[in-house]
Design an enzyme around this catalytic site. Structure first.
Site, PDB file in Angstrom:
ATOM      1  N   GLY A 112     -15.883   6.789 -34.345  1.00  0.00           N
ATOM      2  CA  GLY A 112     -16.978   7.651 -33.894  1.00  0.00           C
ATOM      3  C   GLY A 112     -17.687   7.033 -32.694  1.00  0.00           C
ATOM      4  N   GLU A 118       4.318  -2.773 -13.541  1.00  0.00           N
ATOM      5  CA  GLU A 118       5.670  -3.191 -13.982  1.00  0.00           C
ATOM      6  C   GLU A 118       6.580  -1.979 -14.169  1.00  0.00           C
ATOM      7  N   GLN A 138      -8.331  13.100 -45.661  1.00  0.00           N
ATOM      8  CA  GLN A 138      -6.926  13.275 -45.265  1.00  0.00           C
ATOM      9  C   GLN A 138      -6.720  13.097 -43.762  1.00  0.00           C
ATOM     10  N   THR A 180       6.092   2.449 -13.735  1.00  0.00           N
ATOM     11  CA  THR A 180       5.249   3.418 -14.442  1.00  0.00           C
ATOM     12  C   THR A 180       6.028   4.032 -15.619  1.00  0.00           C
ATOM     13  N   HIS A 181       5.266   4.733 -16.452  1.00  0.00           N
ATOM     14  CA  HIS A 181       5.835   5.443 -17.600  1.00  0.00           C
ATOM     15  C   HIS A 181       6.989   6.358 -17.151  1.00  0.00           C
ATOM     16  N   SER A 237       6.328   2.405  -6.562  1.00  0.00           N
ATOM     17  CA  SER A 237       7.521   2.635  -7.389  1.00  0.00           C
ATOM     18  C   SER A 237       8.813   2.384  -6.616  1.00  0.00           C
ATOM     19  N   PRO A 285       0.815  -1.218   0.000  1.00  0.00           N
ATOM     20  CA  PRO A 285       0.000   0.000   0.000  1.00  0.00           C
ATOM     21  C   PRO A 285       0.853   1.274   0.000  1.00  0.00           C
ATOM     22  N   ALA A 319       9.295  -9.859 -17.254  1.00  0.00           N
ATOM     23  CA  ALA A 319       7.877  -9.531 -17.490  1.00  0.00           C
ATOM     24  C   ALA A 319       7.737  -8.258 -18.334  1.00  0.00           C
TER      25      ALA A 319
HETATM   26  P1  TGC Z   1      18.781   0.340  -7.295  1.00  0.00           P
HETATM   27  O1  TGC Z   1      19.676   0.883  -6.242  1.00  0.00           O
HETATM   28  O2  TGC Z   1      18.861   0.917  -8.684  1.00  0.00           O
HETATM   29  O3  TGC Z   1      19.012  -1.233  -7.410  1.00  0.00           O
HETATM   30  C1  TGC Z   1      18.960  -2.083  -6.273  1.00  0.00           C
HETATM   31  C2  TGC Z   1      19.668  -3.379  -6.625  1.00  0.00           C
HETATM   32  O4  TGC Z   1      18.950  -4.046  -7.671  1.00  0.00           O
HETATM   33  C3  TGC Z   1      19.779  -4.175  -8.836  1.00  0.00           C
HETATM   34  N1  TGC Z   1      18.903  -3.963  -9.984  1.00  0.00           N
HETATM   35  C4  TGC Z   1      18.494  -4.953 -10.762  1.00  0.00           C
HETATM   36  N2  TGC Z   1      18.776  -6.261 -10.775  1.00  0.00           N
HETATM   37  C5  TGC Z   1      18.199  -7.012 -11.716  1.00  0.00           C
HETATM   38  N3  TGC Z   1      17.331  -6.512 -12.608  1.00  0.00           N
HETATM   39  C6  TGC Z   1      17.008  -5.202 -12.610  1.00  0.00           C
HETATM   40  N4  TGC Z   1      16.100  -4.728 -13.466  1.00  0.00           N
HETATM   41  C7  TGC Z   1      17.602  -4.350 -11.674  1.00  0.00           C
HETATM   42  N5  TGC Z   1      17.514  -3.016 -11.390  1.00  0.00           N
HETATM   43  C8  TGC Z   1      18.313  -2.817 -10.345  1.00  0.00           C
HETATM   44  C9  TGC Z   1      20.832  -3.118  -8.682  1.00  0.00           C
HETATM   45  O5  TGC Z   1      21.991  -3.453  -9.403  1.00  0.00           O
HETATM   46  C10 TGC Z   1      21.068  -3.143  -7.187  1.00  0.00           C
HETATM   47  O6  TGC Z   1      21.832  -4.283  -6.871  1.00  0.00           O
HETATM   48  P2  TGC Z   1      22.867  -4.264  -5.649  1.00  0.00           P
HETATM   49  O7  TGC Z   1      23.498  -5.619  -5.690  1.00  0.00           O
HETATM   50  O8  TGC Z   1      23.817  -3.134  -5.947  1.00  0.00           O
HETATM   51  O9  TGC Z   1      22.054  -4.033  -4.409  1.00  0.00           O
HETATM   52  O10 TGC Z   1      17.300   0.397  -6.763  1.00  0.00           O
HETATM   53  P3  TGC Z   1      16.370   1.636  -6.390  1.00  0.00           P
HETATM   54  O11 TGC Z   1      15.812   1.382  -5.043  1.00  0.00           O
HETATM   55  O12 TGC Z   1      17.088   2.935  -6.642  1.00  0.00           O
HETATM   56  O13 TGC Z   1      15.145   1.497  -7.417  1.00  0.00           O
HETATM   57  C11 TGC Z   1      15.303   1.594  -8.742  1.00  0.00           C
HETATM   58  C12 TGC Z   1      13.920   1.552  -9.453  1.00  0.00           C
HETATM   59  C13 TGC Z   1      13.069   2.753  -9.105  1.00  0.00           C
HETATM   60  C14 TGC Z   1      14.265   1.567 -10.931  1.00  0.00           C
HETATM   61  C15 TGC Z   1      13.178   0.253  -9.067  1.00  0.00           C
HETATM   62  O14 TGC Z   1      12.807   0.253  -7.730  1.00  0.00           O
HETATM   63  C16 TGC Z   1      11.946   0.023  -9.922  1.00  0.00           C
HETATM   64  O15 TGC Z   1      12.047  -0.523 -11.015  1.00  0.00           O
HETATM   65  N6  TGC Z   1      10.732   0.445  -9.425  1.00  0.00           N
HETATM   66  C17 TGC Z   1       9.468   0.130 -10.102  1.00  0.00           C
HETATM   67  C18 TGC Z   1       8.728  -0.911  -9.316  1.00  0.00           C
HETATM   68  C19 TGC Z   1       7.977  -1.862 -10.196  1.00  0.00           C
HETATM   69  O16 TGC Z   1       8.200  -1.976 -11.393  1.00  0.00           O
HETATM   70  N7  TGC Z   1       7.079  -2.636  -9.597  1.00  0.00           N
HETATM   71  C20 TGC Z   1       6.374  -3.628 -10.320  1.00  0.00           C
HETATM   72  C21 TGC Z   1       5.638  -4.559  -9.390  1.00  0.00           C
HETATM   73  S1  TGC Z   1       5.134  -6.083 -10.139  1.00  0.00           S
HETATM   74  C22 TGC Z   1       3.916  -5.652 -11.208  1.00  0.00           C
HETATM   75  O17 TGC Z   1       3.601  -4.544 -11.454  1.00  0.00           O
HETATM   76  C23 TGC Z   1       3.258  -6.780 -11.872  1.00  0.00           C
HETATM   77  S2  TGC Z   1       2.004  -6.374 -12.963  1.00  0.00           S
HETATM   78  C24 TGC Z   1       1.832  -7.895 -13.616  1.00  0.00           C
HETATM   79  C25 TGC Z   1       0.833  -8.052 -14.671  1.00  0.00           C
HETATM   80  O18 TGC Z   1      -0.360  -8.123 -14.367  1.00  0.00           O
HETATM   81  O19 TGC Z   1       1.279  -8.250 -15.853  1.00  0.00           O
HETATM   82  P1  FAD Z   2       3.327   5.408  -6.973  1.00  0.00           P
HETATM   83  O1  FAD Z   2       4.657   4.761  -6.817  1.00  0.00           O
HETATM   84  O2  FAD Z   2       2.686   5.990  -5.772  1.00  0.00           O
HETATM   85  O3  FAD Z   2       3.478   6.542  -8.090  1.00  0.00           O
HETATM   86  C1  FAD Z   2       2.478   7.542  -8.279  1.00  0.00           C
HETATM   87  C2  FAD Z   2       2.979   8.501  -9.380  1.00  0.00           C
HETATM   88  O4  FAD Z   2       4.202   9.108  -8.941  1.00  0.00           O
HETATM   89  C3  FAD Z   2       3.305   7.771 -10.679  1.00  0.00           C
HETATM   90  O5  FAD Z   2       2.944   8.588 -11.773  1.00  0.00           O
HETATM   91  C4  FAD Z   2       4.823   7.637 -10.636  1.00  0.00           C
HETATM   92  O6  FAD Z   2       5.404   7.567 -11.930  1.00  0.00           O
HETATM   93  C5  FAD Z   2       5.219   8.909  -9.915  1.00  0.00           C
HETATM   94  N1  FAD Z   2       6.518   8.771  -9.235  1.00  0.00           N
HETATM   95  C6  FAD Z   2       6.849   7.907  -8.253  1.00  0.00           C
HETATM   96  N2  FAD Z   2       8.138   8.080  -7.906  1.00  0.00           N
HETATM   97  C7  FAD Z   2       8.627   9.078  -8.687  1.00  0.00           C
HETATM   98  C8  FAD Z   2       9.903   9.701  -8.832  1.00  0.00           C
HETATM   99  N3  FAD Z   2      10.964   9.318  -8.095  1.00  0.00           N
HETATM  100  N4  FAD Z   2      10.036  10.714  -9.727  1.00  0.00           N
HETATM  101  C9  FAD Z   2       8.973  11.089 -10.487  1.00  0.00           C
HETATM  102  N5  FAD Z   2       7.746  10.537 -10.416  1.00  0.00           N
HETATM  103  C10 FAD Z   2       7.589   9.540  -9.521  1.00  0.00           C
HETATM  104  N6  FAD Z   2       2.285  -5.138  -8.233  1.00  0.00           N
HETATM  105  C11 FAD Z   2       2.784  -6.347  -7.862  1.00  0.00           C
HETATM  106  O7  FAD Z   2       3.687  -6.438  -7.034  1.00  0.00           O
HETATM  107  N7  FAD Z   2       2.266  -7.493  -8.390  1.00  0.00           N
HETATM  108  C12 FAD Z   2       1.265  -7.490  -9.299  1.00  0.00           C
HETATM  109  O8  FAD Z   2       0.844  -8.542  -9.779  1.00  0.00           O
HETATM  110  C13 FAD Z   2       0.720  -6.226  -9.701  1.00  0.00           C
HETATM  111  N8  FAD Z   2      -0.341  -6.181 -10.544  1.00  0.00           N
HETATM  112  C14 FAD Z   2      -0.942  -4.981 -10.815  1.00  0.00           C
HETATM  113  C15 FAD Z   2      -2.135  -4.957 -11.526  1.00  0.00           C
HETATM  114  C16 FAD Z   2      -2.788  -3.749 -11.773  1.00  0.00           C
HETATM  115  C17 FAD Z   2      -4.087  -3.748 -12.513  1.00  0.00           C
HETATM  116  C18 FAD Z   2      -2.202  -2.536 -11.321  1.00  0.00           C
HETATM  117  C19 FAD Z   2      -2.867  -1.236 -11.620  1.00  0.00           C
HETATM  118  C20 FAD Z   2      -1.041  -2.558 -10.601  1.00  0.00           C
HETATM  119  C21 FAD Z   2      -0.395  -3.777 -10.305  1.00  0.00           C
HETATM  120  N9  FAD Z   2       0.753  -3.841  -9.505  1.00  0.00           N
HETATM  121  C22 FAD Z   2       1.279  -5.053  -9.126  1.00  0.00           C
HETATM  122  C23 FAD Z   2       1.267  -2.635  -8.874  1.00  0.00           C
HETATM  123  C24 FAD Z   2       2.106  -1.757  -9.784  1.00  0.00           C
HETATM  124  O9  FAD Z   2       3.345  -2.312 -10.050  1.00  0.00           O
HETATM  125  C25 FAD Z   2       2.227  -0.393  -9.132  1.00  0.00           C
HETATM  126  O10 FAD Z   2       0.946   0.200  -9.202  1.00  0.00           O
HETATM  127  C26 FAD Z   2       3.262   0.478  -9.792  1.00  0.00           C
HETATM  128  O11 FAD Z   2       4.577  -0.029  -9.590  1.00  0.00           O
HETATM  129  C27 FAD Z   2       3.199   1.937  -9.312  1.00  0.00           C
HETATM  130  O12 FAD Z   2       3.109   2.017  -7.932  1.00  0.00           O
HETATM  131  P2  FAD Z   2       1.947   2.932  -7.232  1.00  0.00           P
HETATM  132  O13 FAD Z   2       0.670   2.592  -7.872  1.00  0.00           O
HETATM  133  O14 FAD Z   2       2.107   2.777  -5.791  1.00  0.00           O
HETATM  134  O15 FAD Z   2       2.310   4.404  -7.694  1.00  0.00           O
END
Ligand code: TGC
Ligand code: FAD
Length: 392
Positions: A347, A371, A287, A373-374, A145, A141, A250
Site C-alpha cells: 500500500g 546490457e 485471496q 534492452t528487453h 543498441s 550518444p 556481464a
Molecule cells: P552481429 O553481426 O550479430 O555480430 C558481430 C560479430 O560479433 C559476434 N558476436 C559475438 N561474439 C561474442 N559474444 C557475443 N555475445 C556475440 N554476439 C555476436 C558475431 O559472431 C560477429 O562476429 P564476426 O566474427 O562474424 O564479425 O552483430 P550486429 O551488429 O548485428 O548486432 C547484434 C546485436 C544487436 C545483438 C548486438 O549489437 C547487441 O547485443 N546490441 C546491444 C548492445 C548492448 O548490449 N550494449 C551494452 C553496452 S554495456 C552496458 O550496458 C553496461 S551496463 C553495466 C552495468 O552497470 O551493469
Molecule cells: P536505443 O538503442 O536508442 O533503443 C531505444 C529503443 O528502441 C529501445 O526500446 C530498443 O529496444 C528499441 N530498439 C532499438 N533497436 C531496435 C530494433 N532493431 N528493433 C526493435 N526495437 C529496437 N553502456 C556502456 O557502454 N557502458 C556502461 O557502463 C553503461 N552503463 C549504463 C548505465 C545506465 C544506468 C544506463 C541506463 C545505460 C548504460 N549503458 C552503458 C548504456 C546501455 O547499454 C544502453 O542504454 C542500451 O544498450 C540501449 O541503448 P540506447 O539507450 O541508446 O537505446
C-alpha cells in the site's frame, strides 16, 4: 530503512544443487550485504551518491573478479559462485551489483581475455583489490543498441594513437581510474584500449537527475585528441565480437542479480502481508494478496532453476549468447513485475524508503535497458531459433 530481516526463499530446495563452496561464498556475500550495504544504501540512493565506503568490502568478499584466476588477484571461483555473489549484491541494490559487474566482467574480463601479460600484471591485481576502479565505454550518444556503428576512433600517429569521440551512459565513469574503451581504427575495425584518468584531453562528466540506479555513478567519457600509448591497446581480440564477449559475461551476472532483487521484494511483501491487518485479519489471508505472493514465488523458483542450469552450462563453456540473453531478459522482467506487485502489497508504505521495494523497482528500469534492452534480447532469441537476423 527498517531493519534488514531478509530470508531467502528456496521453494524447490535449489540449495541442494549447490556445492559447499557455493553456499559459503553466497552466505559470506549475504552476511556482508546485511552488515555493510543495508544500513547505508537508502541514504546513498536518496543522495544519489555511490557509497565509496563499501569498495574495500566488495573486494574482500571476492566481488571484483570472482572468476579471474588467483594469480592475478581474482577469487578463482566458478561461474555459479560468481552468479551467487551478483544475486546477493543486487538483493542489496542493483547499483552495487552494477559496480561489481562492470569491474569484473567489463574491465577485468577484457584485460584478462584480450590483454597481454604486461597489461594483466599491471592492472588486474589492483582492480581485484579495489585500488583501481574501472569502467567500460561502448555506448555512444547515437549508437546504443547498435554498437557496430560506433564512431569513436583512433588514428595511428607512429609512436601512439590519437583517440577522439564520446561515450555516454557509462557506469562508474565519474570516478573510474581506467576505462576500457571501444573505438574504430582507420580500417574501421573495433579495437579495445585502456584509457587512464589524467591523460590529457580525457574527461568524465557525471550524468545527473537519474530516477534509477541512484547509488551507481553514471557519466560520459569524452576524448579530445587523447594520446594513447601503443601498449594500452588490447592486442588479443578485435571486432564487435570483443565487446560483445564481455557483455555475455556481464549479462550472465545480471540474470543472477535480478533474482536477488526479486527475492528481496517478495520476502518483504510476504512479511508485510502477514503482519498488516485490514478488515480484521492479515491481508495475507485474502485471496488477491495470496495470488500475488504465490505468483511471485513461482516466478522466482523458475528463474532460480533456469539460472542454475545456465551456470552449469557456463562452467562447461557451453552457454551460448542466446541462452544468456534469454535468462537476462526473463529474469529482469520477472524481477520488475515482482517489484511492481510487491509495492502494491505494501500500500502507501510501498512508496517510502522505509522498505527497499520502490528502490529496486526504479533500479530495474535501468537493468531492463542496459546490457541489451528487453527488445534486443528477444530479437537475439528470435535470430537464434530462426537463423534470420532482424537487425540487418
Ligand atoms: P552481429 O553481426 O550479430 O555480430 C558481430 C560479430 O560479433 C559476434 N558476436 C559475438 N561474439 C561474442 N559474444 C557475443 N555475445 C556475440 N554476439 C555476436 C558475431 O559472431 C560477429 O562476429 P564476426 O566474427 O562474424 O564479425 O552483430 P550486429 O551488429 O548485428 O548486432 C547484434 C546485436 C544487436 C545483438 C548486438 O549489437 C547487441 O547485443 N546490441 C546491444 C548492445 C548492448 O548490449 N550494449 C551494452 C553496452 S554495456 C552496458 O550496458 C553496461 S551496463 C553495466 C552495468 O552497470 O551493469
Ligand atoms: P536505443 O538503442 O536508442 O533503443 C531505444 C529503443 O528502441 C529501445 O526500446 C530498443 O529496444 C528499441 N530498439 C532499438 N533497436 C531496435 C530494433 N532493431 N528493433 C526493435 N526495437 C529496437 N553502456 C556502456 O557502454 N557502458 C556502461 O557502463 C553503461 N552503463 C549504463 C548505465 C545506465 C544506468 C544506463 C541506463 C545505460 C548504460 N549503458 C552503458 C548504456 C546501455 O547499454 C544502453 O542504454 C542500451 O544498450 C540501449 O541503448 P540506447 O539507450 O541508446 O537505446
Amino acid at each position: 530503512m527498517s531493519q534488514d530481516l531478509f530470508q531467502a526463499p528456496d521453494y524447490y530446495q535449489v540449495d541442494d544443487l549447490l556445492s559447499e563452496e557455493h553456499k559459503l561464498v553466497r552466505d559470506t556475500a549475504r552476511e556482508w550485504v546485511k552488515r555493510a550495504v543495508s544500513p547505508i544504501i537508502e541514504e546513498a540512493a536518496q543522495q544519489a551518491k555511490f557509497p565509496t565506503s563499501i569498495v574495500s568490502g566488495l573486494a574482500e568478499i571476492g566481488a571484483f573478479g570472482p572468476y579471474i584466476p588467483e594469480a592475478y588477484g581474482g577469487a578463482g571461483l566458478d561461474q555459479i559462485s560468481y552468479g551467487l555473489i551478483m544475486q546477493e549484491l543486487e538483493r542489496g541494490d542493483s547499483g552495487i551489483r552494477s559496480t561489481a559487474s562492470v569491474q569484473s566482467s567489463l574491465v577485468m574480463y577484457p584485460i584478462y581475455q584480450y590483454g597481454n601479460e604486461a597489461q594483466r600484471q599491471k592492472y588486474l591485481p589492483k582492480l581485484a583489490s579495489g585500488e583501481l576502479l574501472g569502467c567500460f565505454g561502448l555506448t555512444e550518444p547515437d549508437y546504443g543498441s547498435n554498437p557496430a556503428a560506433l564512431v569513436t576512433n583512433i588514428k595511428d600517429m607512429g609512436d601512439y594513437y590519437l583517440l577522439n569521440g564520446a561515450k555516454m551512459w557509462i557506469s562508474n565513469a565519474p570516478f573510474a581510474d581506467i576505462a576500457v574503451v571501444w573505438a574504430k581504427n582507420e580500417e574501421g575495425r573495433i579495437k579495445g584500449l585502456i584509457v587512464e584518468r589524467g591523460m590529457e584531453g580525457f574527461t568524465t562528466p557525471e550524468t545527473h537527475n537519474k530516477w534509477s540506479l541512484r547509488t551507481s555513478a553514471t557519466g560520459e567519457l569524452i576524448f579530445d585528441n587523447v594520446k594513447i600509448p601503443k601498449e594500452n591497446i588490447l592486442p588479443n581480440k578485435d571486432g564487435l565480437g570483443a565487446p560483445l564477449g564481455c557483455l555475455d559475461s556481464a549479462r550472465y551476472g545480471i540474470a543472477w542479480g535480478a533474482i536477488g532483487a526479486a527475492m528481496d521484494c517478495y520476502d518483504t511483501a510476504l512479511r508485510y502481508a502477514k503482519q498488516r491487518i485490514q478488515f480484521g485479519k492479515p491481508i495475507a489471508g485474502t485471496q488477491l494478496q495470496q495470488k500475488k505472493l504465490a505468483e511471485m514465488i513461482t516466478e522466482i523458483t523458475k528463474a532460480q532453476l533456469l539460472t542454475w542450469r545456465l551456470g552449469v552450462l557456463k562452467n562447461e563453456n557451453r552457454a551460448t549468447t542466446a541462452q544468456i540473453s534469454m535468462a537476462k531478459r526473463n529474469n529482469v522482467e520477472m524481477a520488475l513485475k515482482i517489484a511492481r506487485e510487491a509495492r502494491q502489497v505494501l500500500g502507501a508504505m510501498g512508496i517510502t524508503g522505509e522498505y527497499a521495494i520502490m528502490r529496486h523497482m526504479m533500479n530495474l528500469e535501468s537493468v531492463v535497458t542496459y546490457e541489451g534492452t528487453h527488445d534486443i534480447h528477444l530479437l537475439i532469441t528470435g535470430m537464434d531459433i530462426t537463423g534470420i537476423s532482424a537487425f540487418k
